[in-house]
Design an enzyme around this catalytic site. Structure first.
Site, PDB file in Angstrom:
ATOM      1  N   GLY A  44     -36.357 -13.749 -17.607  1.00 33.60           N
ATOM      2  CA  GLY A  44     -36.023 -14.963 -16.890  1.00 33.60           C
ATOM      3  C   GLY A  44     -34.656 -15.518 -17.231  1.00 33.60           C
ATOM      4  O   GLY A  44     -33.841 -14.869 -17.881  1.00 33.60           O
TER       5      GLY A  44
ATOM      6  N   ILE B  44     -42.921 -19.623 -16.023  1.00 34.34           N
ATOM      7  CA  ILE B  44     -43.539 -18.502 -16.727  1.00 34.34           C
ATOM      8  C   ILE B  44     -42.441 -17.535 -17.156  1.00 34.34           C
ATOM      9  O   ILE B  44     -41.561 -17.189 -16.372  1.00 34.34           O
ATOM     10  CB  ILE B  44     -44.565 -17.779 -15.830  1.00 34.34           C
ATOM     11  CG1 ILE B  44     -45.767 -18.700 -15.560  1.00 34.34           C
ATOM     12  CG2 ILE B  44     -45.029 -16.465 -16.467  1.00 34.34           C
ATOM     13  CD1 ILE B  44     -46.748 -18.158 -14.561  1.00 34.34           C
ATOM     14  N   GLY B  45     -42.482 -17.132 -18.407  1.00 38.19           N
ATOM     15  CA  GLY B  45     -41.548 -16.137 -18.932  1.00 38.19           C
ATOM     16  C   GLY B  45     -42.212 -15.407 -20.083  1.00 38.19           C
ATOM     17  O   GLY B  45     -42.749 -16.042 -20.995  1.00 38.19           O
TER      18      GLY B  45
ATOM     19  N   GLY C  78     -44.713 -17.180 -22.753  1.00 38.93           N
ATOM     20  CA  GLY C  78     -45.863 -17.529 -21.930  1.00 38.93           C
ATOM     21  C   GLY C  78     -45.524 -18.464 -20.793  1.00 38.93           C
ATOM     22  O   GLY C  78     -44.739 -18.117 -19.914  1.00 38.93           O
ATOM     23  N   LEU C  79     -46.097 -19.682 -20.812  1.00 40.61           N
ATOM     24  CA  LEU C  79     -45.941 -20.602 -19.689  1.00 40.61           C
ATOM     25  C   LEU C  79     -45.671 -22.009 -20.191  1.00 40.61           C
ATOM     26  O   LEU C  79     -45.942 -22.341 -21.347  1.00 40.61           O
ATOM     27  CB  LEU C  79     -47.197 -20.580 -18.799  1.00 40.61           C
ATOM     28  CG  LEU C  79     -48.504 -21.058 -19.431  1.00 40.61           C
ATOM     29  CD1 LEU C  79     -48.713 -22.565 -19.231  1.00 40.61           C
ATOM     30  CD2 LEU C  79     -49.695 -20.293 -18.828  1.00 40.61           C
TER      31      LEU C  79
ATOM     32  N   CYS D  90     -34.373 -21.813 -14.112  1.00 41.77           N
ATOM     33  CA  CYS D  90     -34.717 -20.446 -13.713  1.00 41.77           C
ATOM     34  C   CYS D  90     -33.751 -19.865 -12.686  1.00 41.77           C
ATOM     35  O   CYS D  90     -34.081 -18.920 -11.968  1.00 41.77           O
ATOM     36  CB  CYS D  90     -36.155 -20.375 -13.199  1.00 41.77           C
ATOM     37  SG  CYS D  90     -37.378 -20.841 -14.435  1.00 41.77           S
TER      38      CYS D  90
ATOM     39  N   ARG E 286     -37.272 -13.339 -23.995  1.00 43.62           N
ATOM     40  CA  ARG E 286     -38.203 -13.313 -22.859  1.00 43.62           C
ATOM     41  C   ARG E 286     -37.447 -13.027 -21.570  1.00 43.62           C
ATOM     42  O   ARG E 286     -36.229 -13.217 -21.469  1.00 43.62           O
ATOM     43  CB  ARG E 286     -38.936 -14.657 -22.729  1.00 43.62           C
ATOM     44  CG  ARG E 286     -37.998 -15.786 -22.475  1.00 43.62           C
ATOM     45  CD  ARG E 286     -38.616 -16.972 -21.768  1.00 43.62           C
ATOM     46  NE  ARG E 286     -37.621 -18.042 -21.657  1.00 43.62           N
ATOM     47  CZ  ARG E 286     -36.672 -18.094 -20.740  1.00 43.62           C
ATOM     48  NH1 ARG E 286     -36.573 -17.139 -19.837  1.00 43.62           N
ATOM     49  NH2 ARG E 286     -35.815 -19.093 -20.719  1.00 43.62           N
TER      50      ARG E 286
ATOM     51  N   TYR F 131     -32.499 -19.688 -17.412  1.00 43.95           N
ATOM     52  CA  TYR F 131     -32.537 -20.898 -18.235  1.00 43.95           C
ATOM     53  C   TYR F 131     -33.801 -21.710 -17.953  1.00 43.95           C
ATOM     54  O   TYR F 131     -34.210 -21.870 -16.798  1.00 43.95           O
ATOM     55  CB  TYR F 131     -31.312 -21.784 -17.967  1.00 43.95           C
ATOM     56  CG  TYR F 131     -30.051 -21.300 -18.618  1.00 43.95           C
ATOM     57  CD1 TYR F 131     -29.833 -21.489 -19.983  1.00 43.95           C
ATOM     58  CD2 TYR F 131     -29.065 -20.647 -17.879  1.00 43.95           C
ATOM     59  CE1 TYR F 131     -28.662 -21.040 -20.583  1.00 43.95           C
ATOM     60  CE2 TYR F 131     -27.901 -20.195 -18.476  1.00 43.95           C
ATOM     61  CZ  TYR F 131     -27.704 -20.406 -19.825  1.00 43.95           C
ATOM     62  OH  TYR F 131     -26.556 -19.953 -20.427  1.00 43.95           O
TER      63      TYR F 131
END
Length: 239
Positions: free
Chosen positions: A88, A167-168, A179-180, A197, A86, A90
């Protein structure tokens, strides 16, 4: 700087089947979850399965997105670290955090990644609003944020803010996965093993930390209502 909350919906075409809504029981192994998502995404992309929102909790772990900086893993041995495809950096997952894996076919809706991310943000913010919490987006920081005026201001004098949701996403053949994640009542100390993040200087919060004594089931009800407002009807899909 707060970004405007785009009034975006990604409703499917008329006559499309509802999104399957599945809630996992117990803690779900992360690698098993990824394998399940990948299999479902392939079936959805081939038109062999309807779209799916899958709600899980994981045992304590860290995930490293495609932009993760090794310097942001502050305590490497604290919990297992899983590399993931995904976007993003960490993130932490663990008990008390609701993870919603969203497998949506954007070909059936709108092939617009930005709109899809905004739709996920709107889902979280809508659920928070129903619980009398104001969630906000930021121009320079991913996720959903909550102002904390009761905390000391940041070094630059701006008001303190905590992150309540991450969210990623990843897309394959225009079908989303990952997702989230919404912090309901996780152990917030567990976030201390990473720079969440990759964003320094800000805290992390949860519904319970904000003084809202809700259960995971309470949060799920609000997430489902907010999800349906953005993505359309859902139908129970037992695991």
């Amino acid at each position: 700087m707060e970004r405007d909350l785009i009034d975006v919906t990604l409703l499917p075409a008329a006559g499309s089947p509802p999104v399957r809504w599945r809630v996992a029981q117990g803690l779900v192994d992360y690698e098993a979850a990824v394998a399940f998502m990948e299999a479902e995404v392939e079936k959805i992309a081939r038109g062999e399965a309807d779209e799916l929102a899958w709600l899980v909790e994981h045992p304590p772990l860290y995930t490293a997105g495609t932009s993760a900086d090794a310097a942001d893993l502050v305590m490497p041995g604290r919990f297992p670290v899983h590399k993931t495809g995904r976007g993003g950096e960490y993130t932490y997952h663990g008990p008390g955090q609701r993870v919603v894996y969203v497998m949506i076919d954007l070909k059936r809706r709108r092939q617009d990644v930005r709109a899809f991310v905004a739709a996920l943000e709107r889902t979280v913010i809508g659920a928070l609003d129903a619980m009398n919490i104001r969630g906000e987006r930021r121009e320079d920081r991913v996720g959903v944020w909550v102002r904390r005026p009761e905390k000391p201001p940041l070094p630059d004098g701006s008001p303190a803010e905590d992150k309540i949701a991450a969210i990623g996403i990843r897309l394959r053949k225009w079908v989303s996965f990952h997702g989230l994640s919404l912090n309901v009542e996780p152990d917030l100390d567990h976030f201390g093993g990473i720079v969440p993040c990759g964003i320094r200087g800000y805290g992390v919060t949860s519904l319970v930390d904000l003084g809202l004594p809700v259960t995971m089931e309470d949060a799920d009800l609000q997430l489902r209502a907010a999800f349906e407002a953005v993505f359309g009807p859902t139908v129970d899909d037992p695991a």
